[in-house]
Design an enzyme around this catalytic site. Structure first.
Site, PDB file in Angstrom:
ATOM      1  N   GLN A 134      52.709   9.254   3.189  1.00 55.85           N
ATOM      2  CA  GLN A 134      52.353   7.844   3.370  1.00 55.85           C
ATOM      3  C   GLN A 134      53.588   6.959   3.487  1.00 55.85           C
ATOM      4  O   GLN A 134      53.479   5.737   3.505  1.00 55.85           O
ATOM      5  CB  GLN A 134      51.461   7.384   2.211  1.00 55.85           C
ATOM      6  CG  GLN A 134      50.136   8.138   2.178  1.00 55.85           C
ATOM      7  CD  GLN A 134      49.322   7.869   0.916  1.00 55.85           C
ATOM      8  OE1 GLN A 134      49.743   7.146   0.020  1.00 55.85           O
ATOM      9  NE2 GLN A 134      48.147   8.464   0.846  1.00 55.85           N
ATOM     10  N   HIS A 199      51.266   6.716  -2.010  1.00 51.62           N
ATOM     11  CA  HIS A 199      51.045   5.422  -2.679  1.00 51.62           C
ATOM     12  C   HIS A 199      52.285   4.547  -2.696  1.00 51.62           C
ATOM     13  O   HIS A 199      52.823   4.199  -3.739  1.00 51.62           O
ATOM     14  CB  HIS A 199      50.513   5.624  -4.097  1.00 51.62           C
ATOM     15  CG  HIS A 199      49.162   6.264  -4.123  1.00 51.62           C
ATOM     16  ND1 HIS A 199      48.365   6.284  -5.234  1.00 51.62           N
ATOM     17  CD2 HIS A 199      48.463   6.913  -3.159  1.00 51.62           C
ATOM     18  CE1 HIS A 199      47.232   6.916  -4.963  1.00 51.62           C
ATOM     19  NE2 HIS A 199      47.283   7.315  -3.696  1.00 51.62           N
ATOM     20  N   GLU A 294      39.066  -1.690  -4.353  1.00 49.84           N
ATOM     21  CA  GLU A 294      38.840  -2.970  -5.031  1.00 49.84           C
ATOM     22  C   GLU A 294      39.423  -4.144  -4.261  1.00 49.84           C
ATOM     23  O   GLU A 294      40.547  -4.077  -3.774  1.00 49.84           O
ATOM     24  CB  GLU A 294      39.531  -2.984  -6.413  1.00 49.84           C
ATOM     25  CG  GLU A 294      38.960  -2.036  -7.413  1.00 49.84           C
ATOM     26  CD  GLU A 294      39.569  -2.240  -8.804  1.00 49.84           C
ATOM     27  OE1 GLU A 294      40.468  -3.103  -8.945  1.00 49.84           O
ATOM     28  OE2 GLU A 294      39.135  -1.544  -9.726  1.00 49.84           O
ATOM     29  N   TYR A 304      45.174  -5.807 -13.895  1.00 51.37           N
ATOM     30  CA  TYR A 304      43.996  -5.404 -13.122  1.00 51.37           C
ATOM     31  C   TYR A 304      43.517  -3.994 -13.464  1.00 51.37           C
ATOM     32  O   TYR A 304      42.643  -3.457 -12.780  1.00 51.37           O
ATOM     33  CB  TYR A 304      44.254  -5.658 -11.622  1.00 51.37           C
ATOM     34  CG  TYR A 304      44.323  -7.166 -11.421  1.00 51.37           C
ATOM     35  CD1 TYR A 304      43.179  -7.887 -11.128  1.00 51.37           C
ATOM     36  CD2 TYR A 304      45.496  -7.868 -11.698  1.00 51.37           C
ATOM     37  CE1 TYR A 304      43.202  -9.276 -11.064  1.00 51.37           C
ATOM     38  CE2 TYR A 304      45.535  -9.263 -11.639  1.00 51.37           C
ATOM     39  CZ  TYR A 304      44.383  -9.952 -11.323  1.00 51.37           C
ATOM     40  OH  TYR A 304      44.396 -11.330 -11.288  1.00 51.37           O
ATOM     41  N   TYR A 315      39.407  12.646  -6.603  1.00 51.25           N
ATOM     42  CA  TYR A 315      38.791  13.295  -5.446  1.00 51.25           C
ATOM     43  C   TYR A 315      38.262  14.682  -5.788  1.00 51.25           C
ATOM     44  O   TYR A 315      37.410  15.229  -5.086  1.00 51.25           O
ATOM     45  CB  TYR A 315      39.739  13.276  -4.238  1.00 51.25           C
ATOM     46  CG  TYR A 315      39.566  11.973  -3.505  1.00 51.25           C
ATOM     47  CD1 TYR A 315      38.668  11.880  -2.434  1.00 51.25           C
ATOM     48  CD2 TYR A 315      40.192  10.816  -3.932  1.00 51.25           C
ATOM     49  CE1 TYR A 315      38.443  10.674  -1.793  1.00 51.25           C
ATOM     50  CE2 TYR A 315      39.972   9.605  -3.298  1.00 51.25           C
ATOM     51  CZ  TYR A 315      39.099   9.544  -2.225  1.00 51.25           C
ATOM     52  OH  TYR A 315      38.862   8.350  -1.609  1.00 51.25           O
TER      53      TYR A 315
END
Ligand SMILES: [Ca+2]
Length: 422
Positions: A134, A199, A294, A304, A315
């Site tokens: 990523q 991430h 979210e 949060y 997963y």
């Protein structure tokens, strides 16, 4: 498929474990009180048809926190392909003359693209990226004083000794037959360094008061995930800096011993969507675990909750959270189960689509859709999935200067698309 440990946990919850049970009477986010009373009736009816919830045992904290009524745009939409041939493009930013900067994630290349689709050679002079997984070259923004200084800003996965990490750089864009950047300065480095290709976060948002929000991920691996609520680490945070990388003195943790002073909010997983609303407030969408994407509106110094609370699961099907709520932790404005896999976001303020005024648009990767949310008093009151017929992962959505929406598809032959009324 449920795991044995989840079954045991649920049994414990059902047997009575009040401190860990979702508390429907707990404190909720305060709805905005600055907007006029509703003039039109709210949408009603069934939600957007999706698969069954992955984690049906987790229930919303308030009505409308998930599965809002399905809505349907009345305006006929024209989709125009402006350019193609981008290898997994990630972000668009508009120059003052309506040309666009477009990034390519894995190659680390940046292009200048005209409104007609003509593409420059790759801009020279950007530092190398770690383009695995990523990582790569991610967001790009045009500096607020571009007219005077010509500065552009970008995020990328920086190869480092001992691992990698997200960095923010800026430089002067120099045009010509071979465009280049000059005077590259790295203004922010996510710390600590860790080896992970996952991430990264990486969205940039300038605010009208001249500050820069950077959204960060928690690196996915456990060593990173456990730092998401820890103010000594940048992982899983929204940070707020000045354009030169210095720390605004009104940041919430500037006087906290040991804290990273750039932090704005904590407890996030992987923030790939961020935008300001008409009131110039920051909204984000977090890529969640299975069943836990979210929508949040991060406020200074608030938590949060990731990875302590949330609505999803691993997963593998293994549980992550004992509860969806907890003391001192904020509830999401909205969540998706099953997920949309968000990337890219804009809150519409243009004139071309009056019907879309103040709607939230989010790119959907696994959902292969442009997600539209109708808002009222800071809550989601309607949801639509647009462009599902493209069968394409939507990586980016931005509003152009004339009020059209511009999108990137996440493919090896990625496309730059434009949405206008037909
Ligand atoms: Ca959360």
């Amino acid at each position: 498929m449920r795991t044995l440990s989840m079954t045991i946990l649920l049994a414990a919850l059902l047997a009575g474990c009040p401190s860990k049970r979702p508390n429907p009477d707990g404190p909720l986010p305060t709805p905005g009180d600055t907007e006029p009373p509703p003039e039109e009736p709210l949408p009603s009816g069934p939600p957007v048809p999706t698969g069954p919830a992955n984690v049906p045992e987790f229930q919303p904290a308030f009505p409308g926190q998930t599965r809002a009524p399905a809505i349907q745009t009345k305006t006929a939409v024209q989709v125009t392909e402006i350019a193609s041939g981008f290898r997994n493009p990630w972000a668009i930013a508009f120059l003052p003359d309506q040309r666009m900067l477009v990034t390519e994630k894995p190659t680390g290349s940046l292009y200048i693209v005209t409104p007609q689709g003509a593409k420059s050679p790759a801009v020279a002079g950007l530092p190398p990226v770690d383009g695995r997984g990523q990582g790569g070259l991610l967001d790009v923004e045009v500096g607020p004083d571009y007219a005077q200084r010509g500065l552009i800003y970008w995020t990328y996965y920086e190869p480092r000794s001992g691992g990698n990490g997200l960095a923010v750089a800026r430089a002067k864009l120099v045009e010509g037959a071979q465009p280049r950047v000059e005077g590259v300065q790295v203004i922010f480095r996510m710390m600590p360094t860790l080896e992970s290709t996952l991430h990264a976060g990486g969205r940039l948002v300038f605010t009208p008061d001249g500050k820069l929000f950077v959204t960060l991920g928690e690196r996915s691996i456990l060593a990173g995930r456990v730092q998401a609520r820890d103010v000594r680490s940048h992982f899983g945070k929204v940070v707020r800096i000045n354009p030169d990388g210095s720390v605004p003195l009104d940041n919430p943790y500037v006087n906290t011993e040991g804290a990273k002073r750039e932090i704005w909010s904590v407890g996030h997983r992987n923030i790939l969507s961020a935008a300001l609303d008409r009131q110039q407030r920051l909204w984000i969408v977090e890529m969640g675990p299975r069943g836990g994407d979210e929508l949040n509106r991060p406020e200074a110094g608030k938590d949060y909750g990731w990875p302590t609370i949330g609505y999803g699961e691993e997963y593998s099907g293994a549980p992550i959270h004992e509860s969806t709520q907890g003391p001192g932790m904020e509830q999401p404005v909205y969540y998706w189960d099953p997920v949309i896999s968000p990337s890219g976001m804009t809150i519409y303020t243009g004139e071309l689509f009056p019907e879309w005024r103040d709607n939230v648009f989010i790119g959907g990767l696994s959902s292969q859709a442009l997600v539209r949310l109708m808002m009222r008093n800071d809550r989601v009151v309607g949801e639509e999935r647009l462009l599902t017929g493209l069968n394409a992962r939507i990586r980016e959505v931005v509003q152009g200067p004339e009020g059209a929406l511009y999108l990137l598809t996440d493919e090896t032959n990625g496309k730059l698309l434009k949405l206008t009324p037909r």
